[in-house]
Design a protein around this motif. Structure first.
Motif, PDB file in Angstrom:
ATOM      1  N   HIS A  86      58.208   4.403  60.272  1.00  0.00           N
ATOM      2  CA  HIS A  86      57.924   3.012  60.657  1.00  0.00           C
ATOM      3  C   HIS A  86      56.541   2.939  61.283  1.00  0.00           C
ATOM      4  CE1 HIS A  86      59.608  -1.046  62.100  1.00  0.00           C
ATOM      5  NE2 HIS A  86      58.299  -1.054  62.323  1.00  0.00           N
ATOM      6  N   SER A  87      55.619   2.374  60.525  1.00  0.00           N
ATOM      7  CA  SER A  87      54.240   2.276  60.991  1.00  0.00           C
ATOM      8  C   SER A  87      53.603   1.020  60.417  1.00  0.00           C
ATOM      9  CB  SER A  87      53.459   3.522  60.544  1.00  0.00           C
ATOM     10  OG  SER A  87      52.088   3.412  60.851  1.00  0.00           O
ATOM     11  N   HIS A  88      52.519   0.583  61.043  1.00  0.00           N
ATOM     12  CA  HIS A  88      51.688  -0.488  60.485  1.00  0.00           C
ATOM     13  C   HIS A  88      50.244  -0.007  60.378  1.00  0.00           C
ATOM     14  CE1 HIS A  88      55.141  -3.101  60.957  1.00  0.00           C
ATOM     15  NE2 HIS A  88      55.234  -2.711  62.215  1.00  0.00           N
ATOM     16  N   LEU A  89      50.102   1.306  60.370  1.00  0.00           N
ATOM     17  CA  LEU A  89      48.785   1.935  60.288  1.00  0.00           C
ATOM     18  C   LEU A  89      48.140   1.672  58.928  1.00  0.00           C
ATOM     19  CD1 LEU A  89      47.121   3.903  62.131  1.00  0.00           C
ATOM     20  CD2 LEU A  89      48.101   5.770  60.795  1.00  0.00           C
ATOM     21  N   GLY A  90      46.830   1.441  58.942  1.00  0.00           N
ATOM     22  CA  GLY A  90      46.092   1.303  57.695  1.00  0.00           C
ATOM     23  C   GLY A  90      46.319  -0.020  56.981  1.00  0.00           C
ATOM     24  N   LEU A  91      46.703  -1.057  57.726  1.00  0.00           N
ATOM     25  CA  LEU A  91      46.943  -2.366  57.120  1.00  0.00           C
ATOM     26  C   LEU A  91      46.025  -3.413  57.734  1.00  0.00           C
ATOM     27  CD1 LEU A  91      50.858  -2.380  57.103  1.00  0.00           C
ATOM     28  CD2 LEU A  91      49.336  -1.895  55.172  1.00  0.00           C
ATOM     29  N   ASP A  92      45.429  -4.248  56.889  1.00  0.00           N
ATOM     30  CA  ASP A  92      44.586  -5.338  57.387  1.00  0.00           C
ATOM     31  C   ASP A  92      45.424  -6.505  57.892  1.00  0.00           C
ATOM     32  OD1 ASP A  92      42.074  -4.267  57.097  1.00  0.00           O
ATOM     33  OD2 ASP A  92      41.866  -4.902  55.026  1.00  0.00           O
ATOM     34  N   VAL A  93      46.581  -6.720  57.270  1.00  0.00           N
ATOM     35  CA  VAL A  93      47.473  -7.828  57.613  1.00  0.00           C
ATOM     36  C   VAL A  93      48.877  -7.262  57.698  1.00  0.00           C
ATOM     37  CG1 VAL A  93      48.323 -10.098  56.912  1.00  0.00           C
ATOM     38  CG2 VAL A  93      45.989  -9.435  56.348  1.00  0.00           C
ATOM     39  N   VAL A  94      49.707  -7.829  58.575  1.00  0.00           N
ATOM     40  CA  VAL A  94      51.050  -7.285  58.755  1.00  0.00           C
ATOM     41  C   VAL A  94      52.133  -8.290  58.363  1.00  0.00           C
ATOM     42  CG1 VAL A  94      52.688  -6.346  60.448  1.00  0.00           C
ATOM     43  CG2 VAL A  94      50.284  -5.681  60.545  1.00  0.00           C
ATOM     44  N   ASN A  95      51.960  -9.558  58.682  1.00  0.00           N
ATOM     45  CA  ASN A  95      53.004 -10.560  58.419  1.00  0.00           C
ATOM     46  C   ASN A  95      52.513 -11.681  57.512  1.00  0.00           C
ATOM     47  OD1 ASN A  95      55.635 -10.183  59.987  1.00  0.00           O
ATOM     48  ND2 ASN A  95      54.123  -9.788  61.584  1.00  0.00           N
ATOM     49  N   GLU A  96      53.348 -12.067  56.565  1.00  0.00           N
ATOM     50  CA  GLU A  96      53.202 -13.320  55.816  1.00  0.00           C
ATOM     51  C   GLU A  96      54.319 -14.219  56.322  1.00  0.00           C
ATOM     52  OE1 GLU A  96      52.308 -16.407  53.856  1.00  0.00           O
ATOM     53  OE2 GLU A  96      51.011 -14.671  53.495  1.00  0.00           O
ATOM     54  N   ALA A  97      54.010 -15.016  57.342  1.00  0.00           N
ATOM     55  CA  ALA A  97      55.051 -15.692  58.120  1.00  0.00           C
ATOM     56  C   ALA A  97      55.328 -17.114  57.654  1.00  0.00           C
ATOM     57  CB  ALA A  97      54.649 -15.695  59.599  1.00  0.00           C
ATOM     58  N   THR A  98      55.143 -17.393  56.365  1.00  0.00           N
ATOM     59  CA  THR A  98      55.237 -18.769  55.884  1.00  0.00           C
ATOM     60  C   THR A  98      56.614 -19.162  55.387  1.00  0.00           C
ATOM     61  OG1 THR A  98      54.413 -17.943  53.762  1.00  0.00           O
ATOM     62  CG2 THR A  98      52.802 -18.936  55.263  1.00  0.00           C
ATOM     63  N   SER A  99      57.522 -18.195  55.238  1.00  0.00           N
ATOM     64  CA  SER A  99      58.851 -18.491  54.717  1.00  0.00           C
ATOM     65  C   SER A  99      59.822 -17.422  55.211  1.00  0.00           C
ATOM     66  CB  SER A  99      58.818 -18.502  53.180  1.00  0.00           C
ATOM     67  OG  SER A  99      60.130 -18.566  52.639  1.00  0.00           O
ATOM     68  N   PRO A 100      61.098 -17.752  55.346  1.00  0.00           N
ATOM     69  CA  PRO A 100      62.068 -16.732  55.763  1.00  0.00           C
ATOM     70  C   PRO A 100      62.212 -15.590  54.760  1.00  0.00           C
ATOM     71  CG  PRO A 100      62.973 -18.933  56.063  1.00  0.00           C
ATOM     72  CD  PRO A 100      61.711 -19.090  55.288  1.00  0.00           C
ATOM     73  N   ILE A 101      61.884 -15.873  53.494  1.00  0.00           N
ATOM     74  CA  ILE A 101      61.907 -14.840  52.451  1.00  0.00           C
ATOM     75  C   ILE A 101      60.544 -14.803  51.787  1.00  0.00           C
ATOM     76  CG2 ILE A 101      62.960 -14.036  50.302  1.00  0.00           C
ATOM     77  CD1 ILE A 101      65.512 -15.509  51.047  1.00  0.00           C
ATOM     78  N   VAL A 102      59.892 -13.632  51.847  1.00  0.00           N
ATOM     79  CA  VAL A 102      58.588 -13.454  51.183  1.00  0.00           C
ATOM     80  C   VAL A 102      58.578 -12.109  50.445  1.00  0.00           C
ATOM     81  CG1 VAL A 102      57.225 -14.938  52.704  1.00  0.00           C
ATOM     82  CG2 VAL A 102      57.597 -12.551  53.330  1.00  0.00           C
ATOM     83  N   ALA A 103      59.654 -11.846  49.718  1.00  0.00           N
ATOM     84  CA  ALA A 103      59.826 -10.548  49.062  1.00  0.00           C
ATOM     85  C   ALA A 103      58.728 -10.247  48.050  1.00  0.00           C
ATOM     86  CB  ALA A 103      61.200 -10.502  48.377  1.00  0.00           C
ATOM     87  N   GLU A 104      58.017 -11.272  47.626  1.00  0.00           N
ATOM     88  CA  GLU A 104      57.001 -11.084  46.580  1.00  0.00           C
ATOM     89  C   GLU A 104      55.696 -10.488  47.098  1.00  0.00           C
ATOM     90  OE1 GLU A 104      56.551 -15.372  48.086  1.00  0.00           O
ATOM     91  OE2 GLU A 104      58.145 -13.897  47.777  1.00  0.00           O
ATOM     92  N   VAL A 105      55.459 -10.502  48.408  1.00  0.00           N
ATOM     93  CA  VAL A 105      54.185  -9.979  48.919  1.00  0.00           C
ATOM     94  C   VAL A 105      54.266  -8.459  49.052  1.00  0.00           C
ATOM     95  CG1 VAL A 105      53.731 -12.131  50.127  1.00  0.00           C
ATOM     96  CG2 VAL A 105      54.688 -10.204  51.391  1.00  0.00           C
ATOM     97  N   ARG A 106      53.106  -7.787  48.956  1.00  0.00           N
ATOM     98  CA  ARG A 106      53.079  -6.326  48.907  1.00  0.00           C
ATOM     99  C   ARG A 106      52.037  -5.768  49.874  1.00  0.00           C
ATOM    100  NH1 ARG A 106      51.897  -5.418  42.622  1.00  0.00           N
ATOM    101  NH2 ARG A 106      49.949  -6.314  43.377  1.00  0.00           N
TER     102      ARG A 106
END
Length: 461
Positions: A86-106
């Motif tokens: 469980h890490s968020h290392l090496g990421l420019d963005v962490v959350n796509e907070a626009t919908s309760p389900i955003v399974a399509e983002v990678r």
């Protein structure tokens, strides 16, 4: 349709092979070490030969092939590369907070190979991290498993292309705060979280059914059947139902953990790992029976109300009940000494050396679906290794060298002091934050949702 699928599968396989071929593979012989294999015991005064990135031989009195560097590790310990589930290392963005389900983002679309935290993780013996979407959504984005090949400027080079797909789920206050309080939509409560899950999977079942009916109809002679509209979000949920994606779910309370176990059972989902799992000890037998285990903090809790109750014996209780248990960081600083975190299970739970080390090696590898490739020192596995001065579970342990695929990416004696690849011309030094408690990036990129609410709260005081 089948021909197209076969072609796409073959193309995907070729692209993975091509990507793998671009990644550096190294050869090295490490001699005279105390080898902590994790799965096959401790081997005294032993050698490990890595050729072209793969562990070729483990034994005594091995000779280096021509051109292969030899490292004398007399008096030192050699263990598998540490894995952070469980890490968020090496990421420019962490959350796509626009919908309760955003399974399509990678998350693989926002991997940043320049983040110096990757090198610092290597300095702590961590060779693989699970770069996760945040916990703003009930069903978040797809995660990325990263290999810490520091120095590469191509994001694809640090993504472990052969790792199975995983996705982030979240229960409790984070999604209810973001969507209920922040956006004024479901879920506002924990029962709303369950409703989002069940409604999402039921929609995916209907989506699968529509495609099944279309495929059957379109195969008939003279068919005029029209294909359903492709929906990437529902396709990902369908893949979860089909066992193609491993769920990693942010969770704290025992009641919500058990709720998701029941949802998973109702929909036939077995590939499920709980993250944080602070009250996992209360439902340890259920976690062991129905899931792929839990990835926990060694001793972090009480940093917010819903996680006010836990125990430092959590990992040990889960382990003794047969649950696959790993210890993670969820933090760019803590990732540098996960071996200390694992050692805490010996103080709080009496874990053996093998059990403690398993929590940062083979167990997270199992939870990420990569245990056939990494997580232990075995012939045929990838050459991710760490040389320690002192036993890794000792308070005095210090990593000396870290290898990924047989390539040395960290050397405490030879590396330059400043390992940054990208330096801001406007900053004299990197920003320093002094804080106490848990500093997670799980809710990064959601701050704007609470600015108005907090302002109104202050005005009403």
């Amino acid at each position: 349709m089948k021909k197209v699928n076969y072609f796409l599968a073959a193309l995907l396989g070729l692209s993975i092979q091509f990507a793998s071929a671009q990644v550096k593979k190294g050869s090295v012989l490490i001699k005279n070490a105390t080898v902590l294999t994790v799965t096959e015991g401790t081997l005294e005064n032993s050698d490990v030969l890595v050729q072209d990135g793969i562990i070729k031989k483990v034994g005594h009195n091995l000779n280096a092939p021509n051109g292969v560097t030899t490292i004398d590790a007399t008096g030192k310990y050699l263990m598998p590369g540490i894995i952070d589930a469980h890490s968020h290392l090496g990421l420019d963005v962490v959350n796509e907070a626009t919908s309760p389900i955003v399974a399509e983002v990678r998350m693989k679309d926002v991997v940043n190979p320049y983040e110096v935290g990757i090198y610092r993780a290597l300095a702590g013996g961590v060779t693989i991290s699970h770069a996760m979407h945040g916990s703003a959504n009930v069903i978040g984005g797809q995660n990325a498993t990263l290999k810490h090949r520091w120095g590469s400027t191509d994001p694809a080079d640090i993504i472990m292309q052969e790792a199975p797909r995983t996705i982030k789920f979240a229960l409790g206050e984070n999604p209810t705060r973001v969507h209920g309080r922040g956006n004024g939509i479901q879920p506002r409560t924990r029962m709303g979280v369950e409703a989002i899950l069940r409604n999402g999977f039921n929609e995916a079942i209907q989506y699968k059914k529509a495609w099944t009916e279309y495929n059957a109809a379109s195969s008939q002679k003279g068919s005029t059947a029209m294909a359903p509209v492709h929906n990437e979000r529902l396709q990902i949920l369908s893949d979860i139902l089909d066992g193609k994606i491993i769920i990693h779910c942010h969770s704290y309370r025992a009641d919500e953990i058990y709720m998701l176990i029941n949802v998973a059972r109702d929909f036939g989902i077995t590939k499920l790992v709980f993250q944080h799992t602070n009250e996992g000890f209360k439902v340890a037998p259920e976690i062991a029976e129905y899931t792929m285990g839990a990835s926990v903090f060694a001793d972090w809790w009480a940093y917010k109300f819903e996680v006010y109750y836990s125990t430092a014996y959590n990992a040990a209780i889960l382990t003794e009940n047969g649950a696959i248990t790993s210890i993670n960081s969820d933090d760019a600083e803590l990732i540098r000494h996960l071996y200390h975190e694992a050692a805490k299970t010996q103080r709080y739970g009496g874990m053996t050396d093998e059990q403690a080390l398993s929590m940062i090696t083979i167990n997270p590898a199992k939870q990420l679906g990569i245990a056939d490739k990494v997580g232990s020192i075995e012939e045929g596995k990838q050459g991710d290794l760490v040389i320690f001065e002192g036993h890794p579970l000792s308070s005095y342990a210090v990593p000396q060298m870290t290898f990924v695929d047989g390539v040395k990416y960290f050397d405490i004696k030879e590396d330059a002091d400043d390992q940054r690849m990208k330096v801001s011309p406007t900053e004299m030094v990197e920003p320093v934050m002094v804080y106490g408690g848990h500093d997670s990036r799980c809710m990064q990129d959601t701050e704007h949702l609470f600015e108005t609410t907090e302002s109104l709260f202050l005005l009403n005081q």
